[in-house]
Design a protein around this motif. Structure first.
Motif, PDB file in Angstrom:
ATOM      1  N   GLN A 154      57.792  38.168  33.214  1.00 47.14           N
ATOM      2  CA  GLN A 154      57.625  39.584  32.881  1.00 47.14           C
ATOM      3  C   GLN A 154      58.098  40.469  34.017  1.00 47.14           C
ATOM      4  OE1 GLN A 154      54.172  40.878  30.438  1.00 47.14           O
ATOM      5  NE2 GLN A 154      53.575  42.041  32.248  1.00 47.14           N
ATOM      6  N   LEU A 155      57.802  40.074  35.252  1.00 48.72           N
ATOM      7  CA  LEU A 155      58.265  40.844  36.404  1.00 48.72           C
ATOM      8  C   LEU A 155      59.783  40.848  36.493  1.00 48.72           C
ATOM      9  CD1 LEU A 155      55.730  39.736  39.167  1.00 48.72           C
ATOM     10  CD2 LEU A 155      56.061  42.064  38.339  1.00 48.72           C
ATOM     11  N   ASN A 169      38.363  41.961  48.235  1.00 50.11           N
ATOM     12  CA  ASN A 169      37.597  40.745  48.530  1.00 50.11           C
ATOM     13  C   ASN A 169      38.305  39.848  49.544  1.00 50.11           C
ATOM     14  OD1 ASN A 169      35.798  41.639  46.597  1.00 50.11           O
ATOM     15  ND2 ASN A 169      36.663  40.370  44.974  1.00 50.11           N
ATOM     16  N   GLY A 170      38.915  40.479  50.558  1.00 47.75           N
ATOM     17  CA  GLY A 170      39.583  39.704  51.590  1.00 47.75           C
ATOM     18  C   GLY A 170      40.929  39.146  51.179  1.00 47.75           C
ATOM     19  N   LYS A 171      41.471  39.558  50.035  1.00 46.62           N
ATOM     20  CA  LYS A 171      42.747  39.051  49.551  1.00 46.62           C
ATOM     21  C   LYS A 171      43.699  40.220  49.287  1.00 46.62           C
ATOM     22  CE  LYS A 171      40.333  35.198  47.315  1.00 46.62           C
ATOM     23  NZ  LYS A 171      39.982  34.558  46.037  1.00 46.62           N
ATOM     24  N   TRP A 172      44.994  39.919  49.362  1.00 51.84           N
ATOM     25  CA  TRP A 172      46.028  40.937  49.165  1.00 51.84           C
ATOM     26  C   TRP A 172      46.704  40.733  47.820  1.00 51.84           C
ATOM     27  CZ3 TRP A 172      46.326  44.898  52.537  1.00 51.84           C
ATOM     28  CH2 TRP A 172      45.751  44.720  53.789  1.00 51.84           C
ATOM     29  N   PHE A 173      46.933  41.845  47.118  1.00 52.52           N
ATOM     30  CA  PHE A 173      47.570  41.791  45.803  1.00 52.52           C
ATOM     31  C   PHE A 173      48.640  42.877  45.714  1.00 52.52           C
ATOM     32  CE2 PHE A 173      43.226  40.292  45.292  1.00 52.52           C
ATOM     33  CZ  PHE A 173      43.376  39.130  44.538  1.00 52.52           C
ATOM     34  N   LEU A 174      49.615  42.635  44.863  1.00 48.22           N
ATOM     35  CA  LEU A 174      50.588  43.648  44.460  1.00 48.22           C
ATOM     36  C   LEU A 174      50.447  43.866  42.959  1.00 48.22           C
ATOM     37  CD1 LEU A 174      53.877  42.860  46.421  1.00 48.22           C
ATOM     38  CD2 LEU A 174      52.491  44.928  46.600  1.00 48.22           C
ATOM     39  N   ILE A 175      50.340  45.124  42.563  1.00 50.24           N
ATOM     40  CA  ILE A 175      50.247  45.468  41.146  1.00 50.24           C
ATOM     41  C   ILE A 175      51.501  46.246  40.781  1.00 50.24           C
ATOM     42  CG2 ILE A 175      48.922  46.696  39.391  1.00 50.24           C
ATOM     43  CD1 ILE A 175      46.440  46.227  41.040  1.00 50.24           C
ATOM     44  N   ALA A 176      52.320  45.644  39.919  1.00 51.66           N
ATOM     45  CA  ALA A 176      53.621  46.217  39.559  1.00 51.66           C
ATOM     46  C   ALA A 176      53.581  46.763  38.142  1.00 51.66           C
ATOM     47  CB  ALA A 176      54.714  45.160  39.681  1.00 51.66           C
ATOM     48  N   THR A 177      54.358  47.811  37.907  1.00 51.64           N
ATOM     49  CA  THR A 177      54.467  48.408  36.578  1.00 51.64           C
ATOM     50  C   THR A 177      55.655  47.804  35.847  1.00 51.64           C
ATOM     51  OG1 THR A 177      53.572  50.485  37.426  1.00 51.64           O
ATOM     52  CG2 THR A 177      54.711  50.563  35.305  1.00 51.64           C
ATOM     53  N   CYS A 178      55.426  47.370  34.598  1.00 52.85           N
ATOM     54  CA  CYS A 178      56.479  46.771  33.770  1.00 52.85           C
ATOM     55  C   CYS A 178      56.644  47.601  32.502  1.00 52.85           C
ATOM     56  CB  CYS A 178      56.140  45.326  33.409  1.00 52.85           C
ATOM     57  SG  CYS A 178      56.013  44.218  34.833  1.00 52.85           S
ATOM     58  N   GLU A 179      57.880  47.889  32.178  1.00 50.67           N
ATOM     59  CA  GLU A 179      58.204  48.623  30.951  1.00 50.67           C
ATOM     60  C   GLU A 179      58.583  47.602  29.880  1.00 50.67           C
ATOM     61  OE1 GLU A 179      58.300  51.878  28.647  1.00 50.67           O
ATOM     62  OE2 GLU A 179      57.978  52.024  30.816  1.00 50.67           O
ATOM     63  N   ILE A 180      57.635  47.286  28.996  1.00 48.39           N
ATOM     64  CA  ILE A 180      57.824  46.252  27.985  1.00 48.39           C
ATOM     65  C   ILE A 180      58.380  46.890  26.717  1.00 48.39           C
ATOM     66  CG2 ILE A 180      56.723  44.390  26.705  1.00 48.39           C
ATOM     67  CD1 ILE A 180      56.583  43.991  29.684  1.00 48.39           C
ATOM     68  N   PRO A 181      59.475  46.372  26.169  1.00 47.32           N
ATOM     69  CA  PRO A 181      59.988  46.929  24.908  1.00 47.32           C
ATOM     70  C   PRO A 181      59.040  46.605  23.758  1.00 47.32           C
ATOM     71  CG  PRO A 181      61.238  44.965  25.538  1.00 47.32           C
ATOM     72  CD  PRO A 181      60.333  45.291  26.695  1.00 47.32           C
ATOM     73  N   GLU A 182      58.824  47.568  22.920  1.00 50.68           N
ATOM     74  CA  GLU A 182      57.934  47.362  21.775  1.00 50.68           C
ATOM     75  C   GLU A 182      58.673  46.656  20.645  1.00 50.68           C
ATOM     76  OE1 GLU A 182      56.149  50.992  20.550  1.00 50.68           O
ATOM     77  OE2 GLU A 182      55.686  51.631  22.598  1.00 50.68           O
TER      78      GLU A 182
END
Length: 386
Positions: A154-155, A169-182
């Motif tokens: 998906q990314l 909670n002591g952890k690192w994350f990346l939150i990415a925006t995805c444009e999904i075709p309908e």
């Protein structure tokens, strides 16, 4: 359709130290920009005016051009959101304590609040599952990330725009925006009505029942454990309370995802649409005894409805919300509506035609009928002008 995808970063010791130095420094700078904005413009600071006053100082603190711009824009967006909440009445009336407190001080950012990175500050390498990201210690390359194969696909295919760096909670994350075709929406051959509740989280007009008994038992157990921790009043107990709250929320989210996936799959397989009740504002409309308030407040009906809506939209299943009035008191066969039709919470029996059955199933059937009727009116072509 916009969706977010979360990946877990796996930095080494050197990369983790760079993150630990950068994110608190960014939020400290954002608090300074917020104080400047509040001093000169109160709640109406704009990006243009803040750039004139703060850009040079941010550069002197070691932030790059794009990082400085993002800090300024983030502060301006925070004040825009605050003004919108005040205008909408979300912070109470003009003289309420909550609103006066919000208007009397600058917007503050937590030391590890999430921060936004665009493609100039953050680049992805999907083949090696690594990212390159700007920090105060320079550009950090080859930071590994972990995610499922579906999320990685998906990314790679749909990621667009900015990504948020999150420390939790002591952890690192990346939150990415995805444009999904309908997917193209098909014309429904009928509708499945979904009745949401507390004892039964979801009951469909086909008779499928997703019971909330197990979730309720789990939440009662969590409530007892949290009461024990609250009685201690220690720092470690408060930390454990937050941990338990997050775990409980994740558990409920997982159950809602499973229910929504099953309901949407049934509708897609049978080429039918989905109809749900409009339950906005139910907490304000419905009063319950004091011992049931916590149970009602933790009722995840809104999350379940949003999950069903976006999953249906993603695969092209028609979705509509209908008026919830009297759906559990109306007979789906003869149309007779009376409170006495529902003698108990779980049972329905029509006083006119003697139709009997589970109350939630009857409500689902009424919702399905209303969905079919509403769909015709919503999709009716505009009348030809005379």
């Amino acid at each position: 359709m916009k969706l977010v995808t979360q990946v877990k970063l796996v930095p080494d010791a050197v990369q983790a130290r760079a993150f630990e130095r950068t994110l608190p420094a960014i939020n400290e700078a954002a608090n300074w920009v917020s104080a400047v904005s509040f001093e000169y413009f109160r709640l109406r600071g704009s990006v243009r005016e803040l750039r004139k006053r703060c850009y040079g100082e941010l550069k002197a603190r070691g932030f790059g051009a794009q990082a400085a711009q993002h800090i300024i824009k983030r502060v301006a967006d925070a004040y825009t959101t605050l003004r919108a909440n005040i205008k909408a009445g979300n912070l109470g009336s003009e003289h309420s304590k909550r609103r006066r407190e919000a208007e009397s001080k600058p917007v503050a950012f937590r030391p590890h609040a999430a921060h936004t990175f665009d493609d100039r500050c953050l680049s992805w390498n999907y083949d090696t599952q690594t990212v390159s990201i700007w920090t105060l210690d320079g550009r950090i390359k080859n930071v590994r990330f972990a995610c499922s194969p579906g999320a990685l696909k998906q990314l790679a295919e749909h990621r667009q725009g900015e990504s948020d760096l999150v420390f939790r909670n002591g952890k690192w994350f990346l939150i990415a925006t995805c444009e999904i075709p309908e997917a193209p929406r098909f014309e429904p051959k009928g509708f499945i009505g979904v009745d949401r509740g507390i004892s039964n989280l979801a009951t469909t007009s086909d008779g499928a029942n997703h019971s909330g008994r197990r979730l309720g038992r789990y939440r009662r157990w969590q409530a007892r454990k949290k009461a024990e921790l609250q009685a201690r009043q220690t720092r470690s107990a408060k930390q454990l309370l937050k941990k338990r709250s997050r775990r409980e929320a994740r558990h409920a989210t997982h159950i809602n995802h499973k229910i929504a996936k099953t309901v949407v799959a049934d509708a897609q397989r049978t080429e039918r649409g989905l109809a749900l009740e409009q339950l906005q504002g139910i907490r304000e409309r419905v009063t319950v005894p004091r011992d049931q308030r916590a149970r009602q407040s933790s009722w995840p009906f809104r999350q379940l409805g949003s999950f069903i809506a976006y999953k249906a939209k993603r695969v092209g299943v028609p979705f509509i919300e209908v008026d919830p009035a009297y759906t559990s008191q109306r007979c789906p066969r003869c149309g007779h509506t009376e409170r006495a039709n529902r003698p108990t919470r779980d049972h329905f029996r029509c006083r006119r035609c003697d139709l009997a059955g589970p109350a939630d199933h009857v409500a689902g059937a009424n919702i399905a009928k209303r969905g079919a009727t509403a769909w015709v009116f919503v999709n009716m072509p505009d009348p030809v002008p005379a």
